[in-house]
Design a protein around this motif. Structure first.
Motif, mmCIF file in Angstrom:
data_model
loop_
_atom_site.group_PDB
_atom_site.id
_atom_site.type_symbol
_atom_site.label_atom_id
_atom_site.label_comp_id
_atom_site.label_asym_id
_atom_site.label_seq_id
_atom_site.Cartn_x
_atom_site.Cartn_y
_atom_site.Cartn_z
ATOM 1 N N GLY A 88 0.790 -1.230 0.000
ATOM 2 C CA GLY A 88 0.000 0.000 0.000
ATOM 3 C C GLY A 88 0.818 1.273 0.000
ATOM 4 N N CYS A 89 2.137 1.173 -0.074
ATOM 5 C CA CYS A 89 2.989 2.375 -0.128
ATOM 6 C C CYS A 89 2.909 3.002 -1.521
ATOM 7 C CB CYS A 89 4.438 2.019 0.198
ATOM 8 S SG CYS A 89 4.697 1.467 1.892
ATOM 9 N N ILE A 90 2.880 4.330 -1.565
ATOM 10 C CA ILE A 90 2.825 5.069 -2.822
ATOM 11 C C ILE A 90 4.212 5.624 -3.138
ATOM 12 C CG2 ILE A 90 1.746 6.972 -4.074
ATOM 13 C CD1 ILE A 90 -0.221 4.821 -3.379
ATOM 14 N N ALA A 91 4.622 5.523 -4.396
ATOM 15 C CA ALA A 91 5.916 6.075 -4.812
ATOM 16 C C ALA A 91 5.956 7.571 -4.542
ATOM 17 C CB ALA A 91 6.160 5.803 -6.292
ATOM 18 N N SER A 92 7.071 8.048 -3.995
ATOM 19 C CA SER A 92 7.184 9.471 -3.682
ATOM 20 C C SER A 92 7.304 10.321 -4.939
ATOM 21 C CB SER A 92 8.390 9.720 -2.770
ATOM 22 O OG SER A 92 9.587 9.312 -3.397
ATOM 23 N N ARG A 93 7.665 9.714 -6.052
ATOM 24 C CA ARG A 93 7.762 10.416 -7.338
ATOM 25 C C ARG A 93 7.797 9.387 -8.457
ATOM 26 N NH1 ARG A 93 13.392 10.920 -9.125
ATOM 27 N NH2 ARG A 93 14.557 9.466 -7.832
ATOM 28 N N ASP A 94 7.591 9.853 -9.659
ATOM 29 C CA ASP A 94 7.662 8.992 -10.845
ATOM 30 C C ASP A 94 9.110 8.977 -11.325
ATOM 31 O OD1 ASP A 94 7.373 7.672 -13.246
ATOM 32 O OD2 ASP A 94 6.360 9.320 -14.264
ATOM 33 N N ILE A 95 9.767 7.819 -11.248
ATOM 34 C CA ILE A 95 11.189 7.754 -11.637
ATOM 35 C C ILE A 95 11.388 7.038 -12.965
ATOM 36 C CG2 ILE A 95 11.943 7.824 -9.227
ATOM 37 C CD1 ILE A 95 12.632 4.827 -9.462
ATOM 38 N N VAL A 96 10.302 6.650 -13.636
ATOM 39 C CA VAL A 96 10.418 5.871 -14.875
ATOM 40 C C VAL A 96 9.944 6.686 -16.069
ATOM 41 C CG1 VAL A 96 9.632 3.817 -16.130
ATOM 42 C CG2 VAL A 96 10.153 3.668 -13.687
ATOM 43 N N GLN A 97 10.713 6.638 -17.142
ATOM 44 C CA GLN A 97 10.290 7.190 -18.427
ATOM 45 C C GLN A 97 10.394 6.066 -19.451
ATOM 46 O OE1 GLN A 97 9.283 10.467 -19.267
ATOM 47 N NE2 GLN A 97 8.792 9.632 -21.268
ATOM 48 N N PHE A 98 9.274 5.716 -20.081
ATOM 49 C CA PHE A 98 9.287 4.686 -21.122
ATOM 50 C C PHE A 98 9.221 5.329 -22.492
ATOM 51 C CE2 PHE A 98 6.738 2.134 -24.126
ATOM 52 C CZ PHE A 98 7.690 1.161 -24.378
ATOM 53 N N VAL A 99 10.073 4.865 -23.414
ATOM 54 C CA VAL A 99 10.094 5.372 -24.777
ATOM 55 C C VAL A 99 10.203 4.194 -25.742
ATOM 56 C CG1 VAL A 99 11.198 6.940 -26.419
ATOM 57 C CG2 VAL A 99 11.379 7.407 -23.978
ATOM 58 N N PRO A 100 9.213 3.963 -26.607
ATOM 59 C CA PRO A 100 9.400 2.970 -27.668
ATOM 60 C C PRO A 100 10.533 3.424 -28.585
ATOM 61 C CG PRO A 100 7.088 3.605 -27.470
ATOM 62 C CD PRO A 100 7.883 4.584 -26.667
ATOM 63 N N PHE A 101 11.358 2.496 -29.010
ATOM 64 C CA PHE A 101 12.524 2.878 -29.811
ATOM 65 C C PHE A 101 12.126 3.572 -31.111
ATOM 66 C CE2 PHE A 101 15.979 1.814 -32.869
ATOM 67 C CZ PHE A 101 16.947 2.621 -32.297
ATOM 68 N N ARG A 102 10.970 3.191 -31.653
ATOM 69 C CA ARG A 102 10.517 3.838 -32.888
ATOM 70 C C ARG A 102 10.276 5.328 -32.667
ATOM 71 N NH1 ARG A 102 6.709 0.148 -31.251
ATOM 72 N NH2 ARG A 102 4.797 1.001 -30.300
ATOM 73 N N ASP A 103 9.826 5.703 -31.446
ATOM 74 C CA ASP A 103 9.634 7.123 -31.130
ATOM 75 C C ASP A 103 10.971 7.805 -30.889
ATOM 76 O OD1 ASP A 103 6.990 6.618 -31.336
ATOM 77 O OD2 ASP A 103 6.527 6.793 -29.204
ATOM 78 N N LEU A 104 11.902 7.047 -30.314
ATOM 79 C CA LEU A 104 13.231 7.605 -30.052
ATOM 80 C C LEU A 104 13.912 7.972 -31.355
ATOM 81 C CD1 LEU A 104 15.060 8.109 -27.574
ATOM 82 C CD2 LEU A 104 16.150 5.937 -28.047
ATOM 83 N N GLN A 105 13.606 7.220 -32.417
ATOM 84 C CA GLN A 105 14.195 7.515 -33.718
ATOM 85 C C GLN A 105 13.475 8.653 -34.430
ATOM 86 O OE1 GLN A 105 13.931 3.328 -35.186
ATOM 87 N NE2 GLN A 105 16.075 3.602 -35.715
ATOM 88 N N SER A 106 12.139 8.707 -34.265
ATOM 89 C CA SER A 106 11.367 9.701 -35.003
ATOM 90 C C SER A 106 11.371 11.057 -34.321
ATOM 91 C CB SER A 106 9.923 9.231 -35.187
ATOM 92 O OG SER A 106 9.289 9.065 -33.931
ATOM 93 N N LYS A 107 11.587 11.062 -32.978
ATOM 94 C CA LYS A 107 11.643 12.323 -32.241
ATOM 95 C C LYS A 107 13.083 12.620 -31.869
ATOM 96 C CE LYS A 107 7.045 11.549 -30.265
ATOM 97 N NZ LYS A 107 6.277 11.361 -29.024
ATOM 98 N N SER A 108 13.266 13.630 -31.048
ATOM 99 C CA SER A 108 14.603 13.978 -30.577
ATOM 100 C C SER A 108 14.995 13.069 -29.426
ATOM 101 C CB SER A 108 14.641 15.438 -30.107
ATOM 102 O OG SER A 108 15.800 15.678 -29.335
ATOM 103 N N SER A 109 16.103 12.331 -29.566
ATOM 104 C CA SER A 109 16.558 11.473 -28.474
ATOM 105 C C SER A 109 16.973 12.314 -27.283
ATOM 106 C CB SER A 109 17.735 10.606 -28.938
ATOM 107 O OG SER A 109 18.821 11.396 -29.369
#
Length: 438
Positions: free
Chosen positions: A404-425
């Protein structure tokens, strides 16, 4: 007054200079002086001449770095279901100048509850405009057909919600009701209460650089069998004799080339997971360089070499578990924190698909949310990455552990590799890095 736009092609060039963003923001005063160079007009000429200097100063623009942590509850909600209690949830929207309301946050649905208390919501003050900007808080009864019933609503700013919390008072909900040809607000007995209201300042990547913090880059690579036989061209791990990079190599290069500017010694812990070493059982966290004593490699090229070597020294296996490598990174960050070192850690996880320890990974991330650690997950291949979106928690609902503990902050960023290529890495990486702790 009309402003005449300059036509650049009609202007005389005094010189040009090039640099990367990281060269500017890593300077203590965020200023960099560059030599201006004017190239000879002749196409065949390779000569250039220095013609002065240009100083560039970087400044971060923001309206607020504060985030409001709020726990909301209602009492005496009216029933909208014929044979059971309502299934309420809240939608918080901001009002723009045109009068349109734009949803910024939604709570979870609580079943059969006329006195619900929802999980904490986190509103960035910049996201809603300001503490005095009007917000519409609507309470709906959930219907599976998507046509949710409005139970009641209030209009309050963050400042108003803070006053409700301090005064321990409730605010009556109202329901717009058609009377004749006009709508009037019917005041209900139902009330909205604010059980918690607190503000925290979310410091950014640039704050930590200016404060003298050093970034330490780490990487973990998925060696599970779902990637395909590395000896076959259709495998995500296939090493092409022509030198063309596979998806994992591209991801290492794209992200590493950005993050390496912020890591002074360029010695990177590098791990693999989900494979069976030649002389052992399946490992969910092994040193990529093959050593049993140390995990670091030198530079991006060192990661590339260790990755290529590992492909010939392990057998792809499974299942796909994140918990072990995140725990390993957490230990590194925790040890650094205990010694008072001014370091922040960024773990890059490159994976091809669905993890089998989702809840265990959530538990690990909740524990790690107080550490100087951020995690960038890059998804390669065409798998279903819905679980990665859950770990990312970008929709406002922070991760919750089995206890039941809540994360104190969001520490994860998910990026599909196809977006990493099409946008700015660079943008993808820095989006992850701004989520630093207090």
């Amino acid at each position: 007054m009309m402003i005449q736009m300059l036509k650049l092609e009609e202007q005389q060039s005094l010189g040009e200079a090039c640099c990367t963003l990281s060269e500017i923001v890593t300077k203590p005063n965020r200023s960099l002086t560059l030599d201006l160079i004017r190239r000879e007009e002749s196409v065949s000429s390779t000569h250039s001449q220095h013609c002065g200097k240009l100083t560039v100063h970087a400044e971060e623009c923001f309206s607020s770095k504060s985030t409001a942590d709020i726990i909301l509850r209602c009492i005496d909600l009216e029933s909208k279901d014929l044979f059971s209690k309502s299934d309420p949830f809240l939608v918080i929207s901001k009002l723009v100048e045109s009068g349109i309301s734009i949803p910024v946050c939604k709570t979870e649905v609580l079943k059969n509850d006329h006195n619900p208390t929802w999980k904490p919501v986190f509103l960035n003050i910049q996201q809603v405009g300001s503490k005095d900007s009007p917000l519409v808080i609507e309470c709906f009864n959930f219907n599976s057909n998507g046509k949710h019933d409005l139970i009641g609503k209030v209009q309050k700013s963050l400042s108003d919600l803070e006053k409700l919390h301090l005064g321990r008072e409730g605010e009556n909900l109202y329901l717009p009701t058609l009377v004749g040809h006009n709508y009037e607000n019917k005041i209900l007995n139902s009330k909205l209460l604010v059980d918690k209201f607190s503000e925290t300042v979310q410091h950014t990547f640039l704050d930590y650089l200016a404060g003298g913090f050093e970034l330490n880059f780490m990487v973990a690579i998925d060696f599970t069998a779902s990637n395909g036989n590395p000896h076959l061209p259709d495998s995500l791990h296939y090493i092409d004799p022509s030198g063309r990079l596979n998806a994992y190599q591209k991801a290492i290069y794209e992200v590493g080339e950005v993050l390496q500017f912020y890591d002074a010694d360029k010695r990177y812990p590098a791990w693999g997971f989900g494979a069976r070493p030649i002389d052992g059982p399946v490992s969910h966290c092994f040193n990529l360089n093959g050593s049993s004593n140390y995990c670091e490699v030198q530079g991006i090229q060192g990661i590339m070499m260790a990755y290529n070597s590992a492909l010939f020294n392990v057998s792809l296996a499974g299942p796909t578990l994140f918990g072990h490598v995140i725990n390993r990174a957490s230990v590194v960050a925790r040890d650094s924190l205990s010694t008072g070192a001014k370091k922040y850690f960024a773990l890059l996880i490159i994976t091809d698909g669905v993890i089998t320890d989702l809840q265990e990974t959530k538990d690990t991330l909740v524990k790690a949310s107080d550490l100087p650690l951020s995690i960038l997950i890059v998804g390669v291949g065409g798998a279903d990455f819905k679980e990665m979106e859950i770990l990312d928690a970008d929709k406002g609902e922070r991760l919750e552990s089995t206890t039941g503990c809540i994360a104190s902050r969001d520490i994860v960023q998910f990026v599909p590799f196809r977006d990493l290529q099409s946008k700015s890495s660079t943008r993808a990486c820095l989006n992850m890095l701004v989520q630093f702790p207090k």
